[in-house]
Scaffold this active site. Structure first.
Site, short mmCIF file in Angstrom:
data_model
loop_
_atom_site.label_atom_id
_atom_site.label_comp_id
_atom_site.label_asym_id
_atom_site.label_seq_id
_atom_site.Cartn_x
_atom_site.Cartn_y
_atom_site.Cartn_z
N HIS A 118 0.90 -1.34 0.07
CA HIS A 118 -0.06 -0.09 0.00
C HIS A 118 0.92 1.37 -0.06
CE1 HIS A 118 -3.58 2.44 0.61
NE2 HIS A 118 -3.02 3.02 1.58
N SER A 119 0.55 2.06 -1.08
CA SER A 119 1.34 3.39 -1.18
C SER A 119 2.96 3.11 -1.21
CB SER A 119 1.12 4.09 0.09
OG SER A 119 1.33 5.51 -0.29
N MET A 120 3.65 3.64 -0.35
CA MET A 120 5.14 3.41 -0.38
C MET A 120 5.29 1.86 -0.25
SD MET A 120 8.14 4.19 2.41
CE MET A 120 7.75 2.97 3.52
N SER B 57 -1.14 -1.16 -4.66
CA SER B 57 -2.08 -0.34 -3.98
C SER B 57 -1.86 1.21 -3.77
CB SER B 57 -2.75 -0.86 -2.55
OG SER B 57 -3.62 0.08 -2.00
#
Length: 253
Positions: A99-101, A127
């Site tokens: 998720h993200s990073m 994501s």
């Protein structure tokens, strides 16, 4: 579904297990948190995954039970270290959710597994993050007030911590280090993995456009799809049952 208990330390420093599989053939899903996030972000996700799978999450240094460990401000260095723990888990099929990073960290660990060990995850879920080669005009947030304002704008989990100055003082170094890592990360458009990629975003996420998300398809020689859910940057917490069903369906195919 098997009971989900407190996180257990896996062999190696980087992984925490939130759920055991029911058989040795079950997929091992490894989850990579966002910048400033911790392994426990994925505890509800592990609990809500309605399938037989082992679920682990990465614990970055500088937070929770690793609060004494020095932060790392390089995606490449973190990926090298996470890879060493993940490569030892070769007794089950793998899948990654970042998720993200965490999406680019999962991508980088996938690259290392494929290039060094010839192992490819069944699927990579990327994501809430633009494709690795897509760069935004971002500057490092060094001022505490600016950093806190940026985090508040995301309306993420545990937002109540912003009212606790002592808690903020503890976590800000880790958040700042993560931001530096992701803002210093870049790869060329022809950097690819072979595993299928499912890119997942929230429709109202201002941190990633559908065009930026579509470009994840350029980073795999396998199948690609883009899935859009209602919600913002943390659509995962807002739409957890639907996201869990989507993930379960893809990794059980």
């Amino acid at each position: 579904m098997e009971h989900v208990g407190a996180a257990e330390v896996r062999p190696g420093r980087w992984l925490r297990r939130f759920r055991r599989g029911e058989s040795p053939q079950d997929v091992r899903l490894i989850c990579f948190p966002h910048a400033g996030g911790a392994a426990t972000f994925f505890f509800p996700f592990a609990r809500g995954l309605n399938m037989s799978a082992e679920v682990l999450a990465v614990q970055y240094p500088g937070r929770q039970d690793r609060h004494r460990d020095a932060c790392i401000d390089s995606v490449e260095e973190m990926a090298d270290l996470i890879f060493e723990d993940v490569r030892a888990l070769d007794d089950r099929p793998l899948a990654f959710f970042g998720h993200s990073m965490g999406a680019v960290l999962a991508f980088e660990v996938t690259r290392r597994l494929e290039e060094k060990d010839g192992i490819s995850p069944q699927r990579l879920f990327a994501s809430a993050r633009p494709a690795p080669s897509r760069r935004r005009d971002e500057t490092l947030r060094t001022d505490d007030a600016q950093l806190i304002a940026d985090l508040k704008a995301l309306n993420g989990p545990n937002s109540g911590i912003f009212a606790d100055e002592d808690a903020l003082r503890v976590i800000l170094p880790a958040i700042r280090s993560d931001y530096k890592a992701i803002e210093g990360y870049a790869v060329s458009p022809d950097t690819r993995v072979t595993c299928p990629i499912s890119t997942v975003i929230g429709v109202s996420d201002e941190r990633v456009t559908s065009d930026e998300a579509e470009d994840w398809g350029k980073h795999t020689t396998g199948d690609f799809e883009l899935m859009v859910f209602p919600g913002g940057h943390f659509y995962l917490t807002e739409q957890l049952p639907d996201v869990a069903r989507f993930v379960a369906k893809r990794i059980s195919q």
